[in-house]
Enzyme design. Structure first.
Site, PDB file in Angstrom:
ATOM      1  N   CYS A   1      -4.314  -1.119  -2.136  1.00  0.00           N
ATOM      2  CA  CYS A   1      -4.463   0.276  -2.201  1.00  0.00           C
ATOM      3  C   CYS A   1      -5.463   0.566  -3.297  1.00  0.00           C
ATOM      4  O   CYS A   1      -5.117   0.207  -4.456  1.00  0.00           O
ATOM      5  CB  CYS A   1      -3.010   0.843  -2.374  1.00  0.00           C
ATOM      6  SG  CYS A   1      -3.194   2.616  -2.591  1.00  0.00           S
ATOM      7  N   ASN A   2      -6.594   1.094  -3.091  1.00  0.00           N
ATOM      8  CA  ASN A   2      -7.416   1.231  -4.114  1.00  0.00           C
ATOM      9  C   ASN A   2      -6.890   2.222  -5.024  1.00  0.00           C
ATOM     10  O   ASN A   2      -7.062   2.224  -6.412  1.00  0.00           O
ATOM     11  CB  ASN A   2      -8.919   2.162  -3.435  1.00  0.00           C
ATOM     12  CG  ASN A   2      -9.393   1.250  -2.564  1.00  0.00           C
ATOM     13  OD1 ASN A   2     -10.506   0.534  -2.818  1.00  0.00           O
ATOM     14  ND2 ASN A   2      -9.214   1.099  -1.369  1.00  0.00           N
ATOM     15  N   THR A   3      -6.109   3.326  -4.542  1.00  0.00           N
ATOM     16  CA  THR A   3      -5.765   4.295  -5.439  1.00  0.00           C
ATOM     17  C   THR A   3      -4.599   3.663  -6.656  1.00  0.00           C
ATOM     18  O   THR A   3      -4.687   3.928  -7.731  1.00  0.00           O
ATOM     19  CB  THR A   3      -4.708   5.202  -4.744  1.00  0.00           C
ATOM     20  OG1 THR A   3      -5.689   5.868  -3.677  1.00  0.00           O
ATOM     21  CG2 THR A   3      -4.368   6.665  -5.476  1.00  0.00           C
TER      22      THR A   3
ATOM     23  N   CYS B   1     -10.843   3.211   0.415  1.00  0.00           N
ATOM     24  CA  CYS B   1      -9.529   3.612   0.752  1.00  0.00           C
ATOM     25  C   CYS B   1      -9.001   2.802   1.855  1.00  0.00           C
ATOM     26  O   CYS B   1      -9.894   2.667   2.919  1.00  0.00           O
ATOM     27  CB  CYS B   1      -9.073   4.888   1.318  1.00  0.00           C
ATOM     28  SG  CYS B   1      -7.314   5.116   1.675  1.00  0.00           S
ATOM     29  N   THR B   2      -7.947   1.751   1.892  1.00  0.00           N
ATOM     30  CA  THR B   2      -7.770   0.795   2.737  1.00  0.00           C
ATOM     31  C   THR B   2      -7.300   1.628   4.206  1.00  0.00           C
ATOM     32  O   THR B   2      -7.076   0.802   5.047  1.00  0.00           O
ATOM     33  CB  THR B   2      -6.618  -0.115   2.412  1.00  0.00           C
ATOM     34  OG1 THR B   2      -5.416   0.679   2.105  1.00  0.00           O
ATOM     35  CG2 THR B   2      -7.058  -1.078   1.178  1.00  0.00           C
ATOM     36  N   HIS B   3      -7.028   2.903   4.020  1.00  0.00           N
ATOM     37  CA  HIS B   3      -6.688   3.294   5.549  1.00  0.00           C
ATOM     38  C   HIS B   3      -7.961   3.675   6.338  1.00  0.00           C
ATOM     39  O   HIS B   3      -7.846   3.530   7.534  1.00  0.00           O
ATOM     40  CB  HIS B   3      -6.000   4.718   5.292  1.00  0.00           C
ATOM     41  CG  HIS B   3      -4.688   4.754   4.855  1.00  0.00           C
ATOM     42  ND1 HIS B   3      -4.183   4.350   3.460  1.00  0.00           N
ATOM     43  CD2 HIS B   3      -3.520   5.037   5.510  1.00  0.00           C
ATOM     44  CE1 HIS B   3      -2.812   4.250   3.706  1.00  0.00           C
ATOM     45  NE2 HIS B   3      -2.258   4.892   4.771  1.00  0.00           N
TER      46      HIS B   3
ATOM     47  N   GLU C   1      -1.998   7.341   9.206  1.00  0.00           N
ATOM     48  CA  GLU C   1      -0.247   7.231   8.866  1.00  0.00           C
ATOM     49  C   GLU C   1       0.213   8.014  10.281  1.00  0.00           C
ATOM     50  O   GLU C   1       1.570   7.483  10.608  1.00  0.00           O
ATOM     51  CB  GLU C   1       0.331   8.079   7.998  1.00  0.00           C
ATOM     52  CG  GLU C   1      -0.234   7.539   6.382  1.00  0.00           C
ATOM     53  CD  GLU C   1       0.918   6.360   6.083  1.00  0.00           C
ATOM     54  OE1 GLU C   1       2.019   6.652   6.326  1.00  0.00           O
ATOM     55  OE2 GLU C   1       0.165   5.265   5.736  1.00  0.00           O
TER      56      GLU C   1
ATOM     57  N   TYR D   1      -0.568   8.634  -1.929  1.00  0.00           N
ATOM     58  CA  TYR D   1      -0.586   8.455  -3.367  1.00  0.00           C
ATOM     59  C   TYR D   1      -1.727   9.280  -4.091  1.00  0.00           C
ATOM     60  O   TYR D   1      -1.797   9.335  -5.162  1.00  0.00           O
ATOM     61  CB  TYR D   1      -0.752   7.124  -3.671  1.00  0.00           C
ATOM     62  CG  TYR D   1       0.311   6.061  -3.747  1.00  0.00           C
ATOM     63  CD1 TYR D   1       1.639   6.731  -3.162  1.00  0.00           C
ATOM     64  CD2 TYR D   1       0.888   4.916  -4.159  1.00  0.00           C
ATOM     65  CE1 TYR D   1       2.683   5.694  -2.938  1.00  0.00           C
ATOM     66  CE2 TYR D   1       1.688   3.968  -4.057  1.00  0.00           C
ATOM     67  CZ  TYR D   1       2.724   4.572  -3.353  1.00  0.00           C
ATOM     68  OH  TYR D   1       3.981   3.945  -3.386  1.00  0.00           O
ATOM     69  N   GLY D   2      -2.802   9.358  -3.155  1.00  0.00           N
ATOM     70  CA  GLY D   2      -4.062   9.837  -3.736  1.00  0.00           C
ATOM     71  C   GLY D   2      -4.269  11.162  -4.236  1.00  0.00           C
ATOM     72  O   GLY D   2      -5.236  11.480  -4.863  1.00  0.00           O
TER      73      GLY D   2
ATOM     74  N   ASP E   1       0.707  -1.179  -0.136  1.00  0.00           N
ATOM     75  CA  ASP E   1      -0.090   0.024  -0.025  1.00  0.00           C
ATOM     76  C   ASP E   1       0.873   1.345  -0.106  1.00  0.00           C
ATOM     77  O   ASP E   1       2.211   1.168   0.117  1.00  0.00           O
ATOM     78  CB  ASP E   1      -0.820   0.048   1.422  1.00  0.00           C
ATOM     79  CG  ASP E   1      -1.715   1.228   1.526  1.00  0.00           C
ATOM     80  OD1 ASP E   1      -2.389   1.661   0.443  1.00  0.00           O
ATOM     81  OD2 ASP E   1      -1.979   1.630   2.390  1.00  0.00           O
ATOM     82  N   SER E   2       0.343   2.342  -0.182  1.00  0.00           N
ATOM     83  CA  SER E   2       1.093   3.589  -0.279  1.00  0.00           C
ATOM     84  C   SER E   2       1.615   3.849   1.375  1.00  0.00           C
ATOM     85  O   SER E   2       2.473   4.835   1.304  1.00  0.00           O
ATOM     86  CB  SER E   2       0.207   4.607  -0.705  1.00  0.00           C
ATOM     87  OG  SER E   2      -0.893   4.925   0.229  1.00  0.00           O
TER      88      SER E   2
END
Ligand code: DGL
Length: 257
Positions: A74-76, A185-187, A153, A43-44, A11-12
């Site tokens: 990561c969806n982005t 979004c995975t976050h 993050e 990244y988004g 992921d980012s």
């Protein structure tokens, strides 16, 4: 052949750990290598070219560590680069994640579904097509959330600052009732508790983590690459921000309920 090489997951940043948790739940005997690119996150809000370049680099790193399969957690990165990855690695079991609109639409007829995601995910053709597909069954409202992944993050999963951010974010879309929310979004699953507090517990919340994990299991099965081991597997973390705090944050998020 025990197929003990790890499943690579990236992921980012640390958000993809929400998907890693789903993978471990359904395939506990596999080994995992999780790569977070926190140094370059988010990244988004980057350009498409940059996200594509970073995504390819992440896959190369995972493969250089012997990954037998790759999950784009990561969806982005999925929306920006999964087609390119499939072309470049045709024999690799590879899955990406996309906003779980389908279960949200099926949950209730003619409902109003808010899709939270990064600005890039929502801009991409992949999402636009997905939205079109369900347009006549539900009212789908995209909600770009720049700044939300940064809370995760920092390991900030609750508190006043996050509460204020979410209240401001939801103000315009709450003018009409919301039936469900898609965490695209995975976050965001790590902020679920606070999102629920903001919109009310009667709003159903969906994310694509479990479905994506099941798809990875299916791909591995088809490729004959599921481990035969009956021992519990291991989970290792790599992060481009190579600090002790980052490692602790990964362990902390991995242990979340
Ligand atoms: N976790 C990521 C996603 O699923 C991206 C967040 C970001 O880097 O902007 O979209």
């Amino acid at each position: 052949m025990e197929n003990r090489e790890p499943i690579g997951v990236f992921d980012s940043g640390v958000g993809g750990i929400s998907l890693l948790r789903e993978l471990v739940k359904i395939m506990p005997n596999e080994n995992y290598l999780y790569l977070g690119d926190s140094q370059n996150a988010p990244y988004g809000t980057k350009s498409l070219e940059e996200v594509r370049r970073l995504t390819l680099e992440n896959v190369d790193i995972l493969l250089s560590h012997g990954a037998k399969a790759v999950v784009v957690a990561c969806n982005t990165a999925t929306s920006a680069a999964v087609a390119i990855l499939r072309k470049k690695f045709p024999d690799l079991p590879l899955v990406g994640i996309e906003p779980a609109i389908k279960p949200a639409v099926l949950y209730k007829q003619n409902s109003r579904v808010v899709v939270m995601a990064t600005p890039m995910t929502l801009r991409q053709e992949k999402f636009q097509k997905l939205m079109k597909q369900y347009e006549d069954q539900a009212r789908i409202v995209p909600l770009p959330c720049p700044g939300l992944m940064e809370f995760v993050e920092r390991g900030e999963l609750e508190g006043e600052r996050l509460k204020t951010y979410l209240e401001k974010l939801f103000r315009p879309v709450r003018k009409e009732p919301i039936d469900s929310i898609v965490l695209g979004c995975t976050h965001y699953p790590f902020a679920k508790k606070m999102i629920e507090e903001t919109v009310g517990h009667e709003v159903a919340i969906f994310d694509g983590g479990n479905g994506t994990a099941r798809e990875m299991r299916r791909r591995l099965m088809v490729a004959g690459k599921l481990t035969k081991s009956e021992k519990k597997g291991t989970v290792s973390f790599l992060n481009s921000r190579d600090t002790e705090e980052e490692r602790e944050l990964c362990e902390f998020l991995f242990a979340q309920k």
